[in-house]
Every structure is written in C-alpha cells, then in structure tokens.
Design a protein around this motif. Structure first.
Motif, mmCIF file in Angstrom:
data_model
loop_
_atom_site.group_PDB
_atom_site.id
_atom_site.type_symbol
_atom_site.label_atom_id
_atom_site.label_comp_id
_atom_site.label_asym_id
_atom_site.label_seq_id
_atom_site.Cartn_x
_atom_site.Cartn_y
_atom_site.Cartn_z
ATOM 1 N N GLU A 92 -7.468 -4.570 7.299
ATOM 2 C CA GLU A 92 -7.374 -3.227 6.728
ATOM 3 C C GLU A 92 -8.754 -2.582 6.692
ATOM 4 O O GLU A 92 -9.772 -3.275 6.552
ATOM 5 C CB GLU A 92 -6.868 -3.280 5.287
ATOM 6 C CG GLU A 92 -5.519 -3.933 5.088
ATOM 7 C CD GLU A 92 -5.272 -4.166 3.609
ATOM 8 O OE1 GLU A 92 -5.942 -5.031 3.023
ATOM 9 O OE2 GLU A 92 -4.403 -3.480 3.047
ATOM 10 N N TYR B 140 -6.613 5.092 5.122
ATOM 11 C CA TYR B 140 -6.185 3.691 5.163
ATOM 12 C C TYR B 140 -5.717 3.357 6.568
ATOM 13 O O TYR B 140 -4.846 4.041 7.118
ATOM 14 C CB TYR B 140 -5.048 3.469 4.164
ATOM 15 C CG TYR B 140 -4.450 2.079 4.215
ATOM 16 C CD1 TYR B 140 -3.193 1.834 4.771
ATOM 17 C CD2 TYR B 140 -5.152 0.988 3.692
ATOM 18 C CE1 TYR B 140 -2.657 0.559 4.810
ATOM 19 C CE2 TYR B 140 -4.616 -0.296 3.727
ATOM 20 C CZ TYR B 140 -3.367 -0.501 4.287
ATOM 21 O OH TYR B 140 -2.840 -1.773 4.313
ATOM 22 N N TYR C 294 -10.622 0.699 4.627
ATOM 23 C CA TYR C 294 -10.530 1.756 3.615
ATOM 24 C C TYR C 294 -11.796 2.596 3.734
ATOM 25 O O TYR C 294 -12.903 2.093 3.515
ATOM 26 C CB TYR C 294 -10.452 1.165 2.207
ATOM 27 C CG TYR C 294 -9.202 0.355 1.903
ATOM 28 C CD1 TYR C 294 -9.083 -0.961 2.342
ATOM 29 C CD2 TYR C 294 -8.162 0.895 1.159
ATOM 30 C CE1 TYR C 294 -7.949 -1.701 2.054
ATOM 31 C CE2 TYR C 294 -7.022 0.153 0.859
ATOM 32 C CZ TYR C 294 -6.925 -1.139 1.313
ATOM 33 O OH TYR C 294 -5.798 -1.880 1.016
ATOM 34 N N TYR D 245 -0.745 -3.071 -8.296
ATOM 35 C CA TYR D 245 0.325 -2.198 -7.822
ATOM 36 C C TYR D 245 1.373 -2.019 -8.914
ATOM 37 O O TYR D 245 1.809 -2.984 -9.543
ATOM 38 C CB TYR D 245 0.980 -2.810 -6.571
ATOM 39 C CG TYR D 245 0.007 -3.072 -5.440
ATOM 40 C CD1 TYR D 245 -0.689 -4.276 -5.356
ATOM 41 C CD2 TYR D 245 -0.227 -2.116 -4.450
ATOM 42 C CE1 TYR D 245 -1.596 -4.528 -4.329
ATOM 43 C CE2 TYR D 245 -1.124 -2.354 -3.414
ATOM 44 C CZ TYR D 245 -1.804 -3.550 -3.358
ATOM 45 O OH TYR D 245 -2.705 -3.782 -2.335
ATOM 46 N N LEU E 37 -4.568 7.926 1.660
ATOM 47 C CA LEU E 37 -4.265 7.597 0.273
ATOM 48 C C LEU E 37 -4.774 8.759 -0.560
ATOM 49 O O LEU E 37 -5.897 9.219 -0.358
ATOM 50 C CB LEU E 37 -4.965 6.309 -0.175
ATOM 51 C CG LEU E 37 -4.779 5.076 0.704
ATOM 52 C CD1 LEU E 37 -5.578 3.901 0.137
ATOM 53 C CD2 LEU E 37 -3.314 4.710 0.835
ATOM 54 N N THR F 26 0.822 -1.209 0.000
ATOM 55 C CA THR F 26 0.000 0.000 0.000
ATOM 56 C C THR F 26 0.850 1.251 0.000
ATOM 57 O O THR F 26 0.520 2.243 -0.648
ATOM 58 C CB THR F 26 -0.904 0.031 1.248
ATOM 59 O OG1 THR F 26 -1.558 -1.215 1.378
ATOM 60 C CG2 THR F 26 -1.922 1.152 1.158
#
Lengths: 303, 299, 132
Positions: A238, A250, A240, A173, A270, A154
C-alpha cells in the motif's frame, strides 16, 4: 537604495526585516508618496509615514504568515506527514472493485482497478462466480462479520482512525472494531507466523509517502462483496500519500501467484472526516449477527 | 542612542521567552532526586509502549460459587509471557507488593443493592448450562470487554498524541481513544460497549472519565452484567520506567450503593514484543458447540 | 524473529500468579469436568488461531477404528510468544493429550496437557523450545 531613501536608523531596522523585494516596494511607495513634492529631501513626512506604515504592517502580519503555509500538509514531531485523524472513502469499491451497475441496495460504481479488470488466472474464475452467486450467505465480512482484511478494510463504508507515532501506525476501523498495527520501526515480517485476518504490516517512508508491506493475510477474506478473492500467497503493498491536509491518495498493489496472472493495482482518495468532535463509534457486527442466528435458539441438551 | 535602545528592546523580548524554562530547570535540579518520566512533545509523561495489566479486577469476597468459577482453571492455563521490563529482584518485588484488586471497600464485600445482588445470582444460575444466548459467558461470545472483562494475559499498547491518549487492548482488538482535547461526552443516547472516554491531565496524572456505557458487558465471572448507569474514573500515573500506577473507580448506582475502588498497574513488556492480532469470532467454535449448529464458512 | 520473544522471568511468573483465573473461557458450558480423557494419536493438522488453537489428532479406538479428535487449547498468541511456530508440530507428530470431553458427545475435548514425543508440553511456561 539607502541613499535614495535617505533615512538613518529606521532604514537599517526595516532593511533587516524586510526582504529585498519589500525594499523595492518601499522605494516605489516612497516615490509615489513624494511625487507631489519638488524634491525628495523635502518630502520628510510622507516618506516617514510610508516607511512606518510598511514596517508595522509587516510586523503585525508576521504571525499570520508563519501560521499559514499555503496548502502545506500537517507534520508530526519527527517531520513525517501526520496522518492522525479519521478517514473514509466515498466510492463503491466495498461492493465491487470493478465497474458495476446499480441493483437493489447496491449503488453503481466505476471500478478502481487500473486497467479495468482484475487479471485472474482462468482456474480462479469459477470461484469468483460461485462467490458472487452466494455472496449474501458466504461473504465473510458482510455475512459473518469477520474482519475484512487488507485492502478491503480501507474501503468499507465506515470511517477508520489513523493513530500515529514514530514507531507505530495503528489503523482502527469502525467496522467490527477491526484493527491492525503497522510497525514502522524497521522490523521485518516475523518468520513462521500463521496468517492473520488483517495480515502482518511493516511500514517505511519513501519521502512523504507511507509504504506498507502486508503479508500473512488469511485466505478466507474477500476483496469486496462481489466475491473477488485471493489465496494465502497474497502480498499487498500500500502507498499512502497526503495530497493536501484533508485528502490521502491510497494505492494498493496486489500480487498472488496462485490466483492472478500478474500484480495489479487499485487507487482511490481517502477523505478526512471533518466534523467537529468526530470519533469512531461502534459497529459490533458480530454481536448483531449472533443475536440474529442464536437469539431464539436453545443450547444442545437444554431443558 | 536609538540603535542601542532598539538592541536592548530586542534582547529583552528574547530573554523573556527563554527565562521561564531556565527557571523551571533550576527549580527541578534543586528538588530531591525523584524519578520523572520522559515527556511527549506536548509536555506530558510519555507512557507509550506495550504493557501488561494486572490487578484490574472486581475481586469480591464471598462471591457466589458457580460452575463457571469451579472449572475456570481446568482448561489450558497459559502464563503472561512478555514482561521482563522489571529486571531486578527489587523492582519485581515492588511490582508484586503493590495493591491489586478491590481496595475500597477494604474487606471486598461489595456494596450491593439487594435486588441487584439477587438478580445477578438468578442470572448466574442460568449460565451452566446456558439457558439461551445471553446466558453464555460474555467472553465466550466475543463481547467487547468493557473496562474489566478483558483477558490480561494479553498486552495493552499506549499511544499518545496531542489531544488524545489511546489505550489499545490486544484482547479482542478493542481500542479506547481517550480525548484530552476538551471535547464533551457524546450525547446520552449513544451507548458503547467500551464507553466514551474524555481525559484531562492533573499534573502528571491522566484522569479519565468514562460514561455512555451500554449494559452488555461483564465485570467478572461472578458479576456477569452491569447497568448503563455505569460511570468510571481511571487515574494513570507513571511511577517508574516500568510501572504505571492504575486506579479505577466504579460507580453503578443501579447495582451498588457506593463507589468501588480498584488498584492495579501496567508493567512494561520486554523489548521485542509486539501487539499481535487477537481475532475472536473468526476462530471461535464456542457457539456452534453450544447450540449444535451455525458454523460459518471457513470454520 | 529478530529477538527471542519467549524470555520468561520471575516477574512474568509473578504476574501470572497475580492474574485472576482464566478470563476467556466457557469451559463449563462446553466441556464436562467430570469426564476426563487421555488419548494418544498422531497429529493431522493444527489451527493456529485465537481465541483457542485447535489440534486435530487421529486416535485409534479399541476396535482399531481411527477417529479424528479435535482438542481445544489456549490462544495462538500465547504459543507464538512461547516460541512455537507454524512448523513446530507437523502432521504425523505423535502426541499424548489429557483433557475433558465436550458435553456434546462429539470427539471434541478441551486439552489440559499436550505432550510431544520428546517430553515437551505445549503451553507449559517452562518447556519452550530452543529457537535458532
């Protein structure tokens, strides 16, 4: 109100459209417009003008009103927050999750760990120190170009793309084209599977927050370039949460009974990559490093 | 009277909005029964899901024999085990009977430029044993597969969003985002293993134009490289609930004197199957085995 | 798993036949097709990884010395889809392996066939184990 304004059909029309508040303003406006007249009944032209003006202004403004929810977040067809797009962090967690000073090729940074320090068990500290000292040759992501795992992927200094449909959220990614699937179809973690570099991720919604449960994380990944590490018991949760259309908060909670004394949490924003036509490009780290390592080498037994 | 006129006006406006879709529905009902796909919210065929790809290969008649191809099947073979979407014998036959591989030229004698054919034969002769790193088979070096170098025993995932069509390869976890939002290709100096893809819908067919390839991927065991002049066109058309017709045209003017057409298909994976992680370099011992050094920590 | 992942139908077999020969394999660069080997031993560990899984086997040579061999197999994703799990082949399992030696001369080989005591084979499409 009807009697006060004294209009027939037009009154009914704009009454239906304008809300109660609009009506009040209208009355006020009419009153003002007619303030110079001896009586309201004699003030026909002005009253009519004000009402017509208000009516058409409102009608013409309707499309704009519909399009602009003040700071509302984008939503997918199923009503969930729409995370589609490219995102990237701006901090220095990739180098070190904890507070750190600057050094050559590493910026200073304030840590992202809630409470300040990662709560290692005493027996796990020597490995952290050894990792740090040998990081330039032993960091699996920076030195070997292996996939960084979760949560490190991340906050690598590269963008990632969230590709979202109702049953599957994929994070692609740019670093080493790493990727992971977050299954949001209600399925559980599979039984008896081996570990993966990017783990096994199962997601669900708590209101507008995407909660992702990550297990099966390969113990060879590091949490940052400073050598913070974990075991195969690592479990990451996690969260979000879109705080506005261009920012996601995040948060990640890490627990690992073999390495840490208790669960601990990191958090960071983010940032949406806003450039027009932005896209994920390629950072083919593996190819670059192979060239460096073997580019001038001869295979065993070659002439 | 005025009230009546107003009511008529409002009613007309509303009707004008609804009528077109009613008309379209009736027209569809009148055509003969032909399967049409479910649609995404933005009106395109919904091809989303997990798929097995077949046929997408540069099958070449009279391909040069090399030690690569000689032993290609000697290692552990493994089947593509995740397709049962095509569940009737007739449907299975329909899939099996579709054309696959090179269909133009029909005789599969590829239209090589003589100097390019010579160069690839020379290259092949240096691959076993590999003279150096670049002569090690691309797939053994975990090179991103480009359009043709992927291992089709591993599935593909399609996700569609307004503005893009995403094709994910399980193999080596590469992801192709095909932008359908009208944007142009990236600038000519940006070179990508997987190219830069933009797409547009022609009716119910997605047409994908890909440029900006680098010259580092492999087409097949017999064609271990291509040039950066490569330009491809793909056409995705869903023909039934379990099959996407896939057509691929390859133009590489530095290698071939004419375009080459390839036919293939994506077949639906059985329910319950998921994309798995296929990490490549992390678990590969190939280069340390070949060069005798260089295992990374943890290998 | 919530459902059986390894259901194989005629279609899957058809697909397998239609797919060209092994795409990801540098067999000829690493292994010697002219040096076949058949070995029996006990499993010490297994690496469940892509692109190739590895099985490590203690093999006694003629003099009685034990050498740990490692054998390269297909990718773990194929094993998982056929129903194999991490605990399917514990250390100590007896195996018989046919394969081809590595060109390097090390105790390394590419496994063509890995047979378990009950006759099942890894990677053979028709021998997936029964799952609960």
């Amino acid at each position: 109100m009807l009697k006060f304004l004294g209009f027939g059909l037009r009154t009914r029309v704009y009454e239906k459209r304008a809300g109660k508040q609009k009506r009040l303003y209208l009355c006020f406006a009419v009153k003002l417009a007619c303030s110079g007249h001896k009586s309201y009944d004699g003030c026909h032209m002005n009253k009519r003008a004000v009402v017509l003006f208000a009516f058409w202004s409102f009608l013409l403004a309707l499309p704009a009103l519909a399009q602009a929810p003040a700071r509302g977040i984008p939503r997918a067809a199923d009503g969930k927050p729409d995370f589609n797009g490219l995102w990237q962090v701006l901090g220095t967690a990739a180098w070190d999750l904890e507070d750190h000073n600057g050094s050559l090729r590493m910026p200073a940074g304030q840590g992202v760990v809630e409470g300040g320090a990662i709560p290692y068990q005493a027996s796990a500290l020597p490995k952290k120190r050894e990792n740090f000292q040998t990081r330039d040759i032993n960091d699996p992501a920076e030195a070997a170009c292996y996939m960084p795992g979760i949560p490190r992927a991340t906050y690598m200094p590269f963008p990632f793309e969230i590709i979202q449909n109702p049953k599957l959220i994929t994070m692609s990614y740019e670093f080493g084209h790493a990727r992971r699937s977050i299954f949001t179809d209600g399925s559980p973690h599979p039984d008896g599977f081996p570990d993966f570099w990017m783990g096994d991720s199962r997601g669900r919604w708590e209101g507008d927050t995407l909660v992702v449960d990550v297990t099966n994380l390969d113990d060879r990944t590091w949490l940052d370039h400073a050598g913070n590490h974990h075991s195969d018991a690592l479990h990451v949760v996690e969260r979000y949460t879109m705080t506005d259309p261009d920012h996601i908060l995040y948060e990640a909670t890490l627990e690992d009974s073999k390495v840490f004394t208790r669960p601990w949490k990191i958090s960071m924003p983010l940032y949406r990559r806003m450039e027009k036509n932005v896209r994920i490009l390629e950072y083919e780290c593996v190819q670059y490093i192979q060239e460096q390592k073997y580019g001038n080498a001869k295979p065993v037994g070659a002439k | 009277m005025r009230r009546t006129l107003l009511h008529i006006a409002v009613a007309s406006i509303l009707a004008a909005g609804v009528l077109p879709s009613v008309h379209a529905q009736r027209a569809q009902d009148q055509t003969p029964a032909k399967w049409t796909p479910a649609r995404t919210p933005d009106g395109h065929p919904d091809m989303q899901g997990l798929w097995a790809r077949r046929g997408a290969a540069l099958t070449e008649a009279n391909a040069p024999k090399t030690p690569l191809s000689e032993f290609g099947a000697t290692g552990q073979p493994y089947p593509t085990v995740f397709n049962t979407g095509v569940s009737t014998p007739q449907a299975a036959a329909a899939l099996a009977n579709r054309p696959a591989g090179v269909i133009e030229p029909a005789n599969r004698m590829l239209p090589w430029r003589p100097e390019a054919d010579a160069a690839r034969r020379e290259f092949l002769s240096n691959m076993i044993p590999p003279a150096s790193l670049k002569y090690v088979e691309a797939s053994a070096r975990c090179v991103p597969p480009g359009l043709l170098g992927g291992d089709d025993r591993h599935p593909y995932q399609i996700v569609q969003r307004p503005g893009s069509f995403v094709l994910m390869y399980e193999y080596n976890h590469v992801t192709r985002v095909v932008y359908t939002d009208g944007r142009p290709h990236v600038g000519p100096n940006i070179r990508l293993y997987m190219g830069d893809s933009i797409g547009k819908w022609e009716g119910d067919t997605l047409v994908v134009d890909t440029t900006n390839f680098n010259d580092k991927t492999s087409f097949s065991q017999a064609i271990p490289f291509h040039s950066d002049a490569l330009h491809t066109t793909e056409r995705f058309t869903m023909v039934d609930p379990y099959i996407i017709d896939y057509q691929l045209t390859i133009e590489d003017p530095k290698l071939f004197t004419a375009p080459i057409r390839i036919a293939g298909a994506f077949a639906a994976a059985a329910k319950g199957n998921e994309m798995l992680e296929f990490a490549c370099a992390e678990g590969s011992q190939t280069l340390p085995n070949i060069f005798g050094f260089g295992e990374f920590p943890g290998q | 798993m919530r459902t059986k992942l390894w259901v194989i139908t005629a279609t899957a077999v058809l697909l397998a036949m239609a797919v060209p020969a092994a795409a990801h394999h540098s067999f000829a660069a690493e292994f010697d097709g002219d040096r076949p080997v058949t070995l029996k031993g006990t499993v010490t560990k297994m690496d469940w990884v892509n692109p190739h899984s590895w099985i490590y086997v203690d093999v006694k040579d003629q003099s009685g010395k034990v050498v740990n061999w490692r054998f390269e197999m297909g990718p773990v994703n194929a094993l998982l889809r056929m129903g194999w799990r991490k605990d399917s082949i514990p250390a100590g399992t007896a195996v018989e392996i046919q394969g081809y030696r590595a060109k390097s001369g090390q105790p390394v080989a590419n496994a063509k066939q890995v047979k378990l005591p009950d006759g099942r084979e890894l990677f053979s499409g028709g021998s997936a184990p029964n799952l609960p």
